[in-house]
Design an enzyme around this catalytic site. Structure first.
Site, PDB file in Angstrom:
ATOM      1  N   HIS A  64       0.820  -1.203   0.000  1.00  0.00           N
ATOM      2  CA  HIS A  64       0.000   0.000   0.000  1.00  0.00           C
ATOM      3  C   HIS A  64       0.859   1.262   0.000  1.00  0.00           C
ATOM      4  CE1 HIS A  64      -3.044  -2.873   1.921  1.00  0.00           C
ATOM      5  NE2 HIS A  64      -3.540  -2.562   0.738  1.00  0.00           N
ATOM      6  N   LYS A  70      -2.889  -2.883  -7.832  1.00  0.00           N
ATOM      7  CA  LYS A  70      -3.178  -3.216  -9.232  1.00  0.00           C
ATOM      8  C   LYS A  70      -2.665  -4.610  -9.533  1.00  0.00           C
ATOM      9  CE  LYS A  70      -4.737  -1.849 -13.266  1.00  0.00           C
ATOM     10  NZ  LYS A  70      -5.268  -3.198 -13.504  1.00  0.00           N
ATOM     11  N   LYS A 106      -3.069  -8.949  -6.775  1.00  0.00           N
ATOM     12  CA  LYS A 106      -3.332 -10.083  -7.668  1.00  0.00           C
ATOM     13  C   LYS A 106      -4.540 -10.834  -7.155  1.00  0.00           C
ATOM     14  CE  LYS A 106      -1.477 -11.669 -11.498  1.00  0.00           C
ATOM     15  NZ  LYS A 106      -0.981 -10.797 -12.585  1.00  0.00           N
TER      16      LYS A 106
END
Length: 471
Positions: A64, A70, A106
């Site tokens: 983070h 992403k 993911k």
């Protein structure tokens, strides 16, 4: 998967190798490589025949230091927590290297999509999305999925629609996922982005005289003999751009075998042959190799593994004859294979930056969704009109006519796909140069992977320090 090395441990080994060469605090390094959040969910699916099946799924947010997170979503029976964590970690480092302001994430659903009807896949995807929404694991500023192995724009459209229906007041809802169809807010150029990025990255390395002299090859991509493993989306487009760039594709390997032709293969012809027959076997003018793993050991200049992880390991690395290996897949080499290639003088272009074309263009799509403006819409006609005036003035001053074909090329204003490809090319060239600078300025760094990890660690560490988390 059980007979392969632990994927996440392999990523950690490569990270630790590079981290040992830095002066960052040990605790900060531990934070960088740790997975921040792991979501494991199970939910029931009522199948078309009325039976009930429990579906297992994951979403991992590795870092983070930048938000949103992403990373793609894959549908595969090989999906497990270790794999998803490893891929999320690679996404963190990948985004950092190519200067895309995302943390790594993911996702995966443990199914074989070929065993389910379209309606069943839609139910699975929508239920998975709703679970992510409820757990706050998806959103334009939180976590933005994308296609991966076994998924496509179709699934991304289902995700976007489900998220939008659950967040009707969010005007940026389409930015919750990338890789969508163009009609649903996608961006032109996304489909071929990863393969094109692989080509740009390898081409840039091949244009560096010092590297090519080291491996005993001439500079440039032209006439290089290339072997590609995997004819999926990434492998297909990488092969296409290599061929169009002047390279010779001498072998294409798939799970049912490989085909070889020293004079070169056309990937489109091979693709349609396989689609029509179910196999690459009996492709006209080619030699069939029954064991596709043997294709990795063929004599060639460039090897592009674009399929599964850990296909090159200490058991076969010594037999690999390629001078350059471009990791189009995620984790196709084990750390043990890396050490063998360093000793042999083989240049390995690492996955963590080479296949970053997908996330780079996903970034462009995300920005497009947030701005609500198509790329090129504002300037295309203006540019064309200015270029036409320049051509007219040249003709007036010289008294000569510019050929009509050349006039169209010169006057052309950039479309969305032109701008996307240009942005991707700039990204891959800049990333390559940055990695090379680190590699050549650190005598203790003997390979591109370690140099790439150093670039990633430095960028992520600086981001954490700027946040003031570690005073």
């Amino acid at each position: 998967m059980s007979n392969r090395p632990n994927f996440f441990e392999n990523v950690i080994k490569s990270f630790d190798k590079a981290a040992a060469l830095t002066d960052f605090d040990k605790g900060l390094l531990e934070q960088i490589k740790a997975c921040n959040a792991v979501l494991r969910i199970r939910f029931p699916l009522k199948r078309d025949d009325g039976s009930i099946e429990v579906i297992e799924a994951y979403r991992v947010q590795h870092s983070h230091h930048r938000t949103p997170c992403k990373g793609g979503i894959r549908f595969s029976t090989d999906v497990n927590q270790d794999e998803v964590m490893a891929l999320a970690a690679l996404m963190t480092y990948k985004c950092a290297i190519v200067s895309v302001p995302f943390g790594g994430g993911k996702g995966g659903i443990r199914i074989d999509p070929q065993n389910y009807s379209e309606f069943e896949l839609q139910k699975i995807t929508r239920r998975y999305t709703s679970e992510l929404v409820k757990k706050n694991f998806i959103g334009p500023g939180i976590d933005v999925p994308a296609p991966d192995y076994g998924t496509s724009g179709r699934e991304m459209a289902w995700i976007a629609d489900t998220y939008t229906s659950m967040n009707p007041d969010d005007i940026n809802a389409l930015a919750c996922v990338t890789g969508k169809p163009i009609s649903q807010g996608g961006v032109n150029g996304r489909k071929e982005a990863t393969g094109l990025g692989v080509f740009y990255g390898v081409r840039e390395v091949c244009n560096i005289p010092g590297v090519m002299e080291k491996v005993g090859l001439t500079t440039g991509i032209e006439n290089k003999r290339v072997v590609v493993q995997g004819l999926g989306n990434v492998g297909f487009y990488a092969t296409k751009f290599f061929r169009q760039g002047g390279a010779k594709i001498i072998c294409i390997a798939e799970k049912e075998g490989a085909i070889y032709n020293e004079e070169g293969l056309n990937e489109e012809d091979v693709f349609f042959h396989r689609k029509n027959t179910g196999s690459v076997k009996d492709f006209p003018g080619s030699i069939f190799i029954e064991n596709s793993a043997e294709a990795l050991e063929l004599d060639c200049d460039i090897l592009i593994p674009a399929a599964l992880e850990s296909v090159i390991h200490e058991g076969n690395a010594e037999r690999i004859k390629a001078k350059i290996i471009g990791e189009a897949a995620n984790g196709p080499l084990t750390p043990e294979a890396d050490e063998i290639f360093i000793r042999k003088g083989v240049v390995v272009i690492p996955d963590m930056y080479l296949n970053a074309g997908g996330v780079t263009v996903s970034y462009f799509e995300w920005l497009k969704n947030l701005s609500h403006v198509r790329y090129g819409r504002m300037e295309k006609r203006f540019t064309e009109n200015v270029n036409k005036r320049i051509i007219n003035q040249l003709e007036l001053l010289t008294g000569r006519q510019v050929p009509e074909r050349d006039k169209k090329i010169i006057a052309h204003g950039a479309d969305e796909i032109d701008l996307v490809h240009s942005g991707l090319e700039e990204t891959m060239i800049s990333a390559t140069q940055e990695i090379m600078d680190v590699w050549h300025s650190h005598p203790e760094v003997h390979d591109m992977r370690t140099a790439a990890y150093l670039v990633a660690i430095q960028k992520v560490a600086r981001a954490y320090e700027e946040l003031g988390i570690f005073p």
